[in-house]
Design a protein around this motif. Structure first.
Motif, PDB file in Angstrom:
ATOM      1  N   TYR A  23       0.830  -1.208   0.000  1.00  0.00           N
ATOM      2  CA  TYR A  23       0.000   0.000   0.000  1.00  0.00           C
ATOM      3  C   TYR A  23       0.864   1.258   0.000  1.00  0.00           C
ATOM      4  O   TYR A  23       0.519   2.250  -0.647  1.00  0.00           O
ATOM      5  CB  TYR A  23      -0.921   0.020   1.220  1.00  0.00           C
ATOM      6  N   THR A  27      -0.264   6.139   1.750  1.00  0.00           N
ATOM      7  CA  THR A  27      -1.614   5.591   1.875  1.00  0.00           C
ATOM      8  C   THR A  27      -1.906   5.132   3.294  1.00  0.00           C
ATOM      9  O   THR A  27      -2.955   5.470   3.877  1.00  0.00           O
ATOM     10  CB  THR A  27      -1.794   4.416   0.896  1.00  0.00           C
ATOM     11  N   GLN A 187      -7.111  -0.154   2.146  1.00  0.00           N
ATOM     12  CA  GLN A 187      -7.800  -0.623   0.945  1.00  0.00           C
ATOM     13  C   GLN A 187      -8.950   0.313   0.583  1.00  0.00           C
ATOM     14  O   GLN A 187      -9.169   0.627  -0.594  1.00  0.00           O
ATOM     15  CB  GLN A 187      -8.320  -2.040   1.136  1.00  0.00           C
ATOM     16  N   LEU A 190      -7.495   3.319  -1.087  1.00  0.00           N
ATOM     17  CA  LEU A 190      -7.103   3.037  -2.471  1.00  0.00           C
ATOM     18  C   LEU A 190      -8.324   3.007  -3.384  1.00  0.00           C
ATOM     19  O   LEU A 190      -8.282   3.519  -4.515  1.00  0.00           O
ATOM     20  CB  LEU A 190      -6.353   1.710  -2.553  1.00  0.00           C
ATOM     21  N   ASP A 191      -9.408   2.394  -2.912  1.00  0.00           N
ATOM     22  CA  ASP A 191     -10.634   2.343  -3.723  1.00  0.00           C
ATOM     23  C   ASP A 191     -11.164   3.752  -3.986  1.00  0.00           C
ATOM     24  O   ASP A 191     -11.592   4.076  -5.109  1.00  0.00           O
ATOM     25  CB  ASP A 191     -11.696   1.503  -3.015  1.00  0.00           C
ATOM     26  N   LYS A 192     -11.138   4.590  -2.956  1.00  0.00           N
ATOM     27  CA  LYS A 192     -11.608   5.973  -3.104  1.00  0.00           C
ATOM     28  C   LYS A 192     -10.721   6.743  -4.075  1.00  0.00           C
ATOM     29  O   LYS A 192     -11.212   7.502  -4.926  1.00  0.00           O
ATOM     30  CB  LYS A 192     -11.632   6.654  -1.736  1.00  0.00           C
ATOM     31  N   GLU A 193      -9.415   6.544  -3.976  1.00  0.00           N
ATOM     32  CA  GLU A 193      -8.494   7.235  -4.873  1.00  0.00           C
ATOM     33  C   GLU A 193      -8.677   6.774  -6.314  1.00  0.00           C
ATOM     34  O   GLU A 193      -8.559   7.578  -7.254  1.00  0.00           O
ATOM     35  CB  GLU A 193      -7.058   7.019  -4.419  1.00  0.00           C
ATOM     36  N   ALA A 194      -8.965   5.491  -6.498  1.00  0.00           N
ATOM     37  CA  ALA A 194      -9.185   4.981  -7.852  1.00  0.00           C
ATOM     38  C   ALA A 194     -10.406   5.644  -8.484  1.00  0.00           C
ATOM     39  O   ALA A 194     -10.400   5.996  -9.670  1.00  0.00           O
ATOM     40  CB  ALA A 194      -9.347   3.468  -7.821  1.00  0.00           C
ATOM     41  N   ALA A 195     -11.465   5.817  -7.686  1.00  0.00           N
ATOM     42  CA  ALA A 195     -12.663   6.480  -8.198  1.00  0.00           C
ATOM     43  C   ALA A 195     -12.379   7.943  -8.535  1.00  0.00           C
ATOM     44  O   ALA A 195     -12.830   8.458  -9.568  1.00  0.00           O
ATOM     45  CB  ALA A 195     -13.794   6.379  -7.170  1.00  0.00           C
ATOM     46  N   ARG A 197      -9.449   9.196  -9.337  1.00  0.00           N
ATOM     47  CA  ARG A 197      -8.564   9.221 -10.507  1.00  0.00           C
ATOM     48  C   ARG A 197      -9.366   9.102 -11.801  1.00  0.00           C
ATOM     49  O   ARG A 197      -9.128   9.816 -12.782  1.00  0.00           O
ATOM     50  CB  ARG A 197      -7.542   8.091 -10.399  1.00  0.00           C
ATOM     51  N   ALA A 198     -10.336   8.179 -11.787  1.00  0.00           N
ATOM     52  CA  ALA A 198     -11.173   8.003 -12.971  1.00  0.00           C
ATOM     53  C   ALA A 198     -11.977   9.270 -13.259  1.00  0.00           C
ATOM     54  O   ALA A 198     -12.144   9.669 -14.420  1.00  0.00           O
ATOM     55  CB  ALA A 198     -12.104   6.809 -12.778  1.00  0.00           C
ATOM     56  N   GLN A 201      -9.663  11.874 -14.762  1.00  0.00           N
ATOM     57  CA  GLN A 201      -9.357  11.522 -16.148  1.00  0.00           C
ATOM     58  C   GLN A 201     -10.519  11.849 -17.073  1.00  0.00           C
ATOM     59  O   GLN A 201     -10.326  12.102 -18.268  1.00  0.00           O
ATOM     60  CB  GLN A 201      -8.988  10.034 -16.243  1.00  0.00           C
TER      61      GLN A 201
END
Length: 234
Positions: A23, A27, A187, A190-195, A197-198, A201
């Motif tokens: 991680y 993070t 975790q 990370l899930d929140k950051e992925a959302a 990031r999308a 973008q």
């Protein structure tokens, strides 16, 4: 200081420690509420390393690495050696020969409140090390200290068996009891950051995603057309 070597202290799960290392420091630090960071003065001897392991702690006298020799025997695969001194020291207490011995035992890296040397050799062999200094200054082996007792490093208390996470962003400690929460919260982050990031973008702005736009007035921020601003500067 009591001269003692504590054997077989309880350790966090090695797999959990490795997962926290994956991680990363930023993070895990954020996920736990911004606690446990050793501070910006702890820097990697070479960039690119990322580890998570269980702490074997060492307390040395300044300029004396006797207890590191003693501590090697107490290390297991998945451990991280954490070396403190009982007063400030920048001497190079750790180098390539120690790294060779620790790597043979499956140790993932070392964190030193003092100095490290043989940086080129450590990089070549891929052994991770974080320290407060890089110094060719050597050491003696003359004074007893302690192994596997609580130590204070970078203002943080590290107990044997705690998880140490380290990468290019620095070093942090996760108390053994907090490891389950750290895993879950990291975790989720990370899930929140992925959302996010999308969303970025796709063109969304942080002002809107984080609900900041409606709060700007509360900060005293106002939008002024250039012509009006330029006129006011005359």
């Amino acid at each position: 200081m009591r001269n003692v070597v504590v054997t077989d202290p309880p350790r966090a799960d090695v797999g959990d420690a490795q997962q926290l290392g994956e991680y990363g420091v930023a993070t895990v630090h954020e996920a736990l509420g911004r606690v446990g960071y050793l501070g910006p003065e702890f820097r990697p001897a070479w960039s690119g390393a990322r580890i998570g392991g269980t702490a074997v702690t060492v307390l040395c006298w300044p300029g004396d690495n006797l207890m590191i020799h003693v501590a090697v025997e107490q290390c297991r695969p998945g451990d991280v050696l954490v070396v403190a001194t009982n007063s400030p020291s920048s001497d190079g207490l750790f180098g390539e020969l120690f790294a060779t011995a620790l790597a043979q035992r499956g140790v993932r890296g070392v964190v030193l409140a003092s100095g490290v040397r043989d940086v080129a050799e450590l990089r070549e062999m891929g052994f991770p090390a974080w320290s407060r200094a890089v110094s060719a200054q050597g050491s003696v082996k003359a004074t007893a200290g302690a192994v596997n007792v609580p130590v204070v490093v970078g203002g943080q208390t590290v107990h044997p068996g705690d998880v140490v996470v380290a990468d290019d962003d620095g070093v942090m400690v996760v108390p053994r009891a907090d490891v389950p929460r750290a895993l879950t919260s990291s975790q989720a982050r990370l899930d929140k950051e992925a959302a996010s990031r999308a969303a970025f973008q796709a063109g969304e702005l942080g002002l809107d995603r984080y609900g900041l736009r409606d709060r700007l007035a509360d900060f005293g921020i106002e939008y002024v057309p250039y012509e009006k601003y330029a006129e006011g500067e005359r």
